[in-house]
Design an enzyme around this catalytic site. Structure first.
Site, PDB file in Angstrom:
ATOM      1  N   ASP A  67       0.812  -1.209   0.000  1.00 64.39           N
ATOM      2  CA  ASP A  67       0.000   0.000   0.000  1.00 64.39           C
ATOM      3  C   ASP A  67       0.850   1.267   0.000  1.00 64.39           C
ATOM      4  O   ASP A  67       0.498   2.258  -0.632  1.00 64.39           O
ATOM      5  CB  ASP A  67      -0.928   0.003   1.221  1.00 64.39           C
ATOM      6  CG  ASP A  67      -2.052  -1.017   1.085  1.00 64.39           C
ATOM      7  OD1 ASP A  67      -2.387  -1.382  -0.052  1.00 64.39           O
ATOM      8  OD2 ASP A  67      -2.588  -1.439   2.120  1.00 64.39           O
ATOM      9  N   GLY A  68       1.977   1.247   0.717  1.00 67.62           N
ATOM     10  CA  GLY A  68       2.838   2.424   0.737  1.00 67.62           C
ATOM     11  C   GLY A  68       3.383   2.769  -0.638  1.00 67.62           C
ATOM     12  O   GLY A  68       3.446   3.944  -1.016  1.00 67.62           O
ATOM     13  N   ASN A 151      -4.651   8.955   1.179  1.00 69.23           N
ATOM     14  CA  ASN A 151      -5.213   8.472   2.436  1.00 69.23           C
ATOM     15  C   ASN A 151      -5.673   9.606   3.338  1.00 69.23           C
ATOM     16  O   ASN A 151      -6.857   9.736   3.621  1.00 69.23           O
ATOM     17  CB  ASN A 151      -4.196   7.612   3.194  1.00 69.23           C
ATOM     18  CG  ASN A 151      -4.344   6.135   2.897  1.00 69.23           C
ATOM     19  OD1 ASN A 151      -5.277   5.721   2.211  1.00 69.23           O
ATOM     20  ND2 ASN A 151      -3.434   5.338   3.414  1.00 69.23           N
ATOM     21  N   GLU A 152      -4.714  10.384   3.833  1.00 68.66           N
ATOM     22  CA  GLU A 152      -5.077  11.420   4.786  1.00 68.66           C
ATOM     23  C   GLU A 152      -4.003  12.481   4.913  1.00 68.66           C
ATOM     24  O   GLU A 152      -2.829  12.240   4.615  1.00 68.66           O
ATOM     25  CB  GLU A 152      -5.344  10.833   6.177  1.00 68.66           C
ATOM     26  CG  GLU A 152      -4.122  10.452   6.981  1.00 68.66           C
ATOM     27  CD  GLU A 152      -3.519   9.119   6.632  1.00 68.66           C
ATOM     28  OE1 GLU A 152      -2.298   9.076   6.388  1.00 68.66           O
ATOM     29  OE2 GLU A 152      -4.262   8.120   6.586  1.00 68.66           O
ATOM     30  N   ASP A 183      -3.236  13.887  20.578  1.00 72.43           N
ATOM     31  CA  ASP A 183      -2.042  13.555  19.803  1.00 72.43           C
ATOM     32  C   ASP A 183      -2.037  14.141  18.403  1.00 72.43           C
ATOM     33  O   ASP A 183      -1.008  14.081  17.719  1.00 72.43           O
ATOM     34  CB  ASP A 183      -1.899  12.026  19.706  1.00 72.43           C
ATOM     35  CG  ASP A 183      -1.483  11.406  21.025  1.00 72.43           C
ATOM     36  OD1 ASP A 183      -1.246  12.167  21.985  1.00 72.43           O
ATOM     37  OD2 ASP A 183      -1.407  10.171  21.109  1.00 72.43           O
TER      38      ASP A 183
END
Length: 310
Positions: A67-68, A151-152, A183
């Site tokens: 996925d990366g 993704n984000e 966080d």
């Protein structure tokens, strides 16, 4: 689809992925295809050279990894509308990739692509910038530096020697919504909802949707909840009380830049989409959820339509 010029990218440092890339290159070159091949990883980024040196339009990018590797390809190739065939060779979870067993007969794969016997799935992406206080959040000239994510986008502090709590103010379409202490904060696409966002107890969104999911990371308040926004929304995040100047912007887990006092992060939906080639004839997003997240079938297994166990 024509296969006249093709990018082949393999996971850096993975010998298995590289061998498959070399095999694909030999087969396609034998058919008269021009190949641009190289590794992709934290220290390897072949895409600027590929895109700058291409002598004709790039028909397809074959991405061999996990996925990366697929996320990195999407960030660089989506603005040019280049479709990607991402295959899980050398990867792990494989949410975004085709299974390796469909890629074993590569000659058949090339034939299917040449005969247009495949589907293309388009996935929404995000665009972000770091802006000063006096910059209009609705003004987005194309010459400014932007960051792209499939993704984000994540706003959180980073420190080498301790865990830092942040206070982030969320603004949506010019209106202050909340201040989150914890966080950090995630702004995710539907694709990213099954990555960092789901680990932070955010919602899972179908990738066919156009929406943004805002999820606080380990908030120090039970009232801080995820929010799902329509695609036309404009999100701004302001770091507050950042005395150690540790707040950073991350895209798909990759560090973008630091955020200094008086600056904010503007995030909105990108105009372009990531285009993934699907080889599976019976592709199902829900099957992917079941398999990758160990949902139905992980406890009681059955092999018939009546759910009768042996």
């Amino acid at each position: 689809m024509q296969l006249q010029q093709v990018i082949i990218v393999y996971k850096a440092g993975d010998a298995h992925s590289q061998r498959w890339a070399e095999k694909c290159a030999r087969q396609l070159e034998a058919q008269g295809c021009h190949i641009l091949m190289g590794p992709s990883g934290p220290k390897d980024n072949p895409y600027p050279v590929f895109l700058a040196s291409a002598t004709q339009p790039i028909d397809l990018a074959i991405v061999l990894g996990g996925d990366g590797t697929a996320l990195a390809a999407a960030r660089h190739l989506a603005p040019d509308g280049i479709p990607m065939l991402a295959v899980n060779i050398g990867g792990h979870l494989g949410f975004l990739t085709e299974p390796a067993d469909l890629f074993m007969d590569t000659e058949q794969v090339w034939q299917r692509i040449l005969e247009d016997r495949y589907a293309v799935q388009q996935r929404m992406m995000l665009r972000a910038r770091v802006a000063d206080r006096d910059v209009d959040p609705t003004d987005t000239p194309e010459e400014e530096p932007f960051y792209i994510a499939l993704n984000e986008m994540c706003i959180k502090p980073a420190s080498a020697d301790r865990m830092i709590t942040s206070i982030l103010e969320l603004e949506i379409d010019g209106e202050v919504v909340d201040q989150y202490q914890g966080d950090g904060l995630l702004v995710a696409t539907p694709t990213g909802s099954t990555c960092y966002t789901v680990a932070a107890s955010g919602p899972i969104l179908h990738p066919g949707m156009e929406a943004m999911a805002i999820t606080p990371i380990c908030p120090l308040s039970l009232s801080s909840r995820p929010i799902v926004l329509p695609p036309g929304s404009r999100v701004s995040v302001w770091p507050l009380a950042d005395r150690e100047l540790a707040t950073k912007l991350w895209m798909d887990g990759v560090l973008c830049t630091s955020i200094w006092p008086g600056q904010r992060v503007d995030i909105w939906m990108a105009k372009y989409r990531a285009r993934f080639v699907l080889l599976r004839e019976n592709y199902s997003y829900y099957r992917t959820l079941r398999e990758k997240l160990d949902w139905a079938g992980a406890r009681i297994q059955y092999n018939n339509n009546h759910r009768i166990t042996n």
